[in-house]
Design a protein around this motif. Structure first.
Motif, PDB file in Angstrom:
ATOM      1  N   PHE A   1     -53.283 -27.118  58.952  1.00 55.73           N
ATOM      2  CA  PHE A   1     -53.317 -26.860  57.509  1.00 55.73           C
ATOM      3  C   PHE A   1     -53.487 -25.370  57.220  1.00 55.73           C
ATOM      4  N   PRO A   2     -53.160 -24.928  55.994  1.00 54.43           N
ATOM      5  CA  PRO A   2     -53.317 -23.510  55.643  1.00 54.43           C
ATOM      6  C   PRO A   2     -54.766 -23.032  55.661  1.00 54.43           C
ATOM      7  N   VAL A   3     -55.705 -23.959  55.380  1.00 52.71           N
ATOM      8  CA  VAL A   3     -57.134 -23.625  55.411  1.00 52.71           C
ATOM      9  C   VAL A   3     -57.827 -24.619  56.335  1.00 52.71           C
ATOM     10  N   ASP A   4     -59.006 -24.251  56.847  1.00 56.37           N
ATOM     11  CA  ASP A   4     -59.702 -25.202  57.721  1.00 56.37           C
ATOM     12  C   ASP A   4     -60.309 -26.330  56.883  1.00 56.37           C
ATOM     13  N   ARG A   5     -60.757 -27.355  57.575  1.00 50.70           N
ATOM     14  CA  ARG A   5     -61.206 -28.563  56.873  1.00 50.70           C
ATOM     15  C   ARG A   5     -62.476 -28.329  56.059  1.00 50.70           C
ATOM     16  N   LEU A   6     -63.318 -27.420  56.500  1.00 48.77           N
ATOM     17  CA  LEU A   6     -64.501 -27.110  55.693  1.00 48.77           C
ATOM     18  C   LEU A   6     -64.092 -26.407  54.409  1.00 48.77           C
ATOM     19  N   GLU A   7     -63.211 -25.437  54.512  1.00 46.92           N
ATOM     20  CA  GLU A   7     -62.724 -24.739  53.317  1.00 46.92           C
ATOM     21  C   GLU A   7     -62.061 -25.728  52.359  1.00 46.92           C
ATOM     22  N   HIS A   8     -61.289 -26.647  52.882  1.00 45.92           N
ATOM     23  CA  HIS A   8     -60.661 -27.658  52.019  1.00 45.92           C
ATOM     24  C   HIS A   8     -61.719 -28.482  51.291  1.00 45.92           C
ATOM     25  N   SER A   9     -62.754 -28.881  52.017  1.00 44.50           N
ATOM     26  CA  SER A   9     -63.829 -29.672  51.408  1.00 44.50           C
ATOM     27  C   SER A   9     -64.550 -28.877  50.323  1.00 44.50           C
ATOM     28  N   LEU A  10     -64.869 -27.631  50.638  1.00 45.61           N
ATOM     29  CA  LEU A  10     -65.549 -26.763  49.672  1.00 45.61           C
ATOM     30  C   LEU A  10     -64.667 -26.501  48.455  1.00 45.61           C
ATOM     31  N   GLN A  11     -63.386 -26.295  48.703  1.00 47.09           N
ATOM     32  CA  GLN A  11     -62.473 -25.999  47.609  1.00 47.09           C
ATOM     33  C   GLN A  11     -62.296 -27.221  46.703  1.00 47.09           C
ATOM     34  N   THR A  12     -62.229 -28.403  47.299  1.00 52.19           N
ATOM     35  CA  THR A  12     -62.131 -29.627  46.503  1.00 52.19           C
ATOM     36  C   THR A  12     -63.360 -29.774  45.615  1.00 52.19           C
ATOM     37  N   ALA A  13     -64.542 -29.558  46.192  1.00 52.53           N
ATOM     38  CA  ALA A  13     -65.790 -29.671  45.427  1.00 52.53           C
ATOM     39  C   ALA A  13     -65.893 -28.580  44.372  1.00 52.53           C
ATOM     40  N   THR A  14     -65.472 -27.373  44.706  1.00 52.26           N
ATOM     41  CA  THR A  14     -65.526 -26.265  43.748  1.00 52.26           C
ATOM     42  C   THR A  14     -64.652 -26.566  42.537  1.00 52.26           C
TER      43      THR A  14
ATOM     44  N   ALA B   1     -54.704 -30.244  45.782  1.00 56.80           N
ATOM     45  CA  ALA B   1     -54.574 -28.858  45.315  1.00 56.80           C
ATOM     46  C   ALA B   1     -55.487 -27.886  46.065  1.00 56.80           C
ATOM     47  N   ALA B   2     -56.281 -28.390  47.017  1.00 53.07           N
ATOM     48  CA  ALA B   2     -57.347 -27.587  47.624  1.00 53.07           C
ATOM     49  C   ALA B   2     -56.970 -27.017  48.993  1.00 53.07           C
ATOM     50  N   PHE B   3     -55.818 -26.360  49.048  1.00 51.08           N
ATOM     51  CA  PHE B   3     -55.371 -25.715  50.287  1.00 51.08           C
ATOM     52  C   PHE B   3     -54.938 -24.276  50.028  1.00 51.08           C
ATOM     53  N   ASP B   4     -55.525 -23.679  49.004  1.00 48.27           N
ATOM     54  CA  ASP B   4     -55.141 -22.338  48.542  1.00 48.27           C
ATOM     55  C   ASP B   4     -55.936 -21.280  49.305  1.00 48.27           C
ATOM     56  N   THR B   5     -55.248 -20.487  50.104  1.00 43.75           N
ATOM     57  CA  THR B   5     -55.925 -19.473  50.918  1.00 43.75           C
ATOM     58  C   THR B   5     -56.536 -18.355  50.073  1.00 43.75           C
ATOM     59  N   ASP B   6     -56.134 -18.238  48.818  1.00 47.23           N
ATOM     60  CA  ASP B   6     -56.640 -17.167  47.950  1.00 47.23           C
ATOM     61  C   ASP B   6     -57.643 -17.650  46.913  1.00 47.23           C
ATOM     62  N   TYR B   7     -58.020 -18.931  46.988  1.00 45.41           N
ATOM     63  CA  TYR B   7     -58.917 -19.490  45.970  1.00 45.41           C
ATOM     64  C   TYR B   7     -60.345 -18.973  46.156  1.00 45.41           C
ATOM     65  N   ASP B   8     -61.021 -18.739  45.049  1.00 46.69           N
ATOM     66  CA  ASP B   8     -62.411 -18.248  45.053  1.00 46.69           C
ATOM     67  C   ASP B   8     -63.362 -19.432  45.210  1.00 46.69           C
ATOM     68  N   THR B   9     -63.509 -19.878  46.442  1.00 51.00           N
ATOM     69  CA  THR B   9     -64.298 -21.075  46.741  1.00 51.00           C
ATOM     70  C   THR B   9     -65.789 -20.774  46.761  1.00 51.00           C
ATOM     71  N   MET B  10     -66.577 -21.691  46.201  1.00 48.02           N
ATOM     72  CA  MET B  10     -68.036 -21.575  46.253  1.00 48.02           C
ATOM     73  C   MET B  10     -68.508 -21.843  47.685  1.00 48.02           C
ATOM     74  N   PRO B  11     -69.578 -21.181  48.128  1.00 40.51           N
ATOM     75  CA  PRO B  11     -70.093 -21.406  49.491  1.00 40.51           C
ATOM     76  C   PRO B  11     -70.822 -22.738  49.610  1.00 40.51           C
ATOM     77  N   LEU B  12     -70.953 -23.216  50.820  1.00 44.12           N
ATOM     78  CA  LEU B  12     -71.648 -24.481  51.058  1.00 44.12           C
ATOM     79  C   LEU B  12     -73.069 -24.444  50.502  1.00 44.12           C
ATOM     80  N   GLU B  13     -73.722 -23.295  50.593  1.00 41.11           N
ATOM     81  CA  GLU B  13     -75.106 -23.170  50.115  1.00 41.11           C
ATOM     82  C   GLU B  13     -75.240 -23.559  48.642  1.00 41.11           C
ATOM     83  N   ALA B  14     -74.195 -23.337  47.865  1.00 37.23           N
ATOM     84  CA  ALA B  14     -74.241 -23.674  46.437  1.00 37.23           C
ATOM     85  C   ALA B  14     -74.297 -25.181  46.215  1.00 37.23           C
TER      86      ALA B  14
END
Length: 200
Positions: free
Chosen positions: A56-69, A162-175
């Motif tokens: 995928f364009p982003v790793d699975r953690l980034e995808h998860s974070l981006q979906t939640a964000t 929609a959560a595979f955007d390499t340029d998206y401003d994703t919130m960190p897991l800590e949030a």
């Protein structure tokens, strides 16, 4: 109370048929203490997705974070956002049925609607790619008319696919960690809780 690692804090039976109420009370006390760390263990497992791209364009953690964000920024409630965060947590251990893993983890803590959404999101997400790999993209239509059909289709369309955007401003897991802690601190349903309610 004795430390859980000491013999006096542990049951004495060799098989469950020998168990006494005293044994099971020791187990229950230890379980209550252990269960308090569930949210932390879930978050630790989610971190395993870091660096796992799977093509995928982003790793699975980034995808998860981006979906939640995306869900959070769209004003979804905390329980929904946590479902969005954890929807793919089963990718590592349930490679052939990952939605079932996430749904099982979340089931005691979320509404029936959110549980169904997580449990079925794999089939609904397939609408966007199944036809590229020789599978019927309309497999989700077996659920047409179900009360949560549109709810799940919306989750996949607005947030998951929609959560595979390499340029998206994703919130960190800590949030999201406090949200996960709050959702997992109060189970809504479980066979153990239901049994205790029935006995009351």
């Amino acid at each position: 109370m004795a430390d859980a690692s000491t013999p006096e804090a542990r049951a004495t039976f060799s098989s469950m048929t020998e168990g006494t109420q005293e044994d099971w009370m020791k187990i229950a006390v230890n379980a209550m203490a252990f269960n308090k760390g569930l949210a932390t263990r879930v978050l630790d497992h989610l971190r395993i997705l870091d660096g796992d791209f799977g093509g995928f364009p982003v790793d699975r953690l980034e995808h998860s974070l981006q979906t939640a964000t995306r869900a959070h920024r769209d004003g979804r409630d905390e329980e929904y956002v946590v479902c969005a965060l954890l929807h793919d947590i089963g990718d590592t251990l349930g490679s052939y049925n990952h939605p079932d893993i996430a749904a099982a983890i979340l089931k005691p803590f979320v509404s029936e609607k959110n549980h169904w959404m997580v449990e079925q999101h794999g089939i609904f997400q397939g609408y966007y790619f199944f036809h590229h790999i020789g599978i019927d993209r309309n497999m989700r239509d077996r659920f047409e008319g179900h009360e949560f059909y549109q709810y799940t289709a919306e989750f996949c369309h607005k947030y998951d696919q929609a959560a595979f955007d390499t340029d998206y401003d994703t919130m960190p897991l800590e949030a999201f960690e406090p949200m996960v802690q709050r959702v997992f601190e109060a189970p809504k349903r479980s066979i153990y809780m239901d049994a205790l309610k029935d006995d009351a």
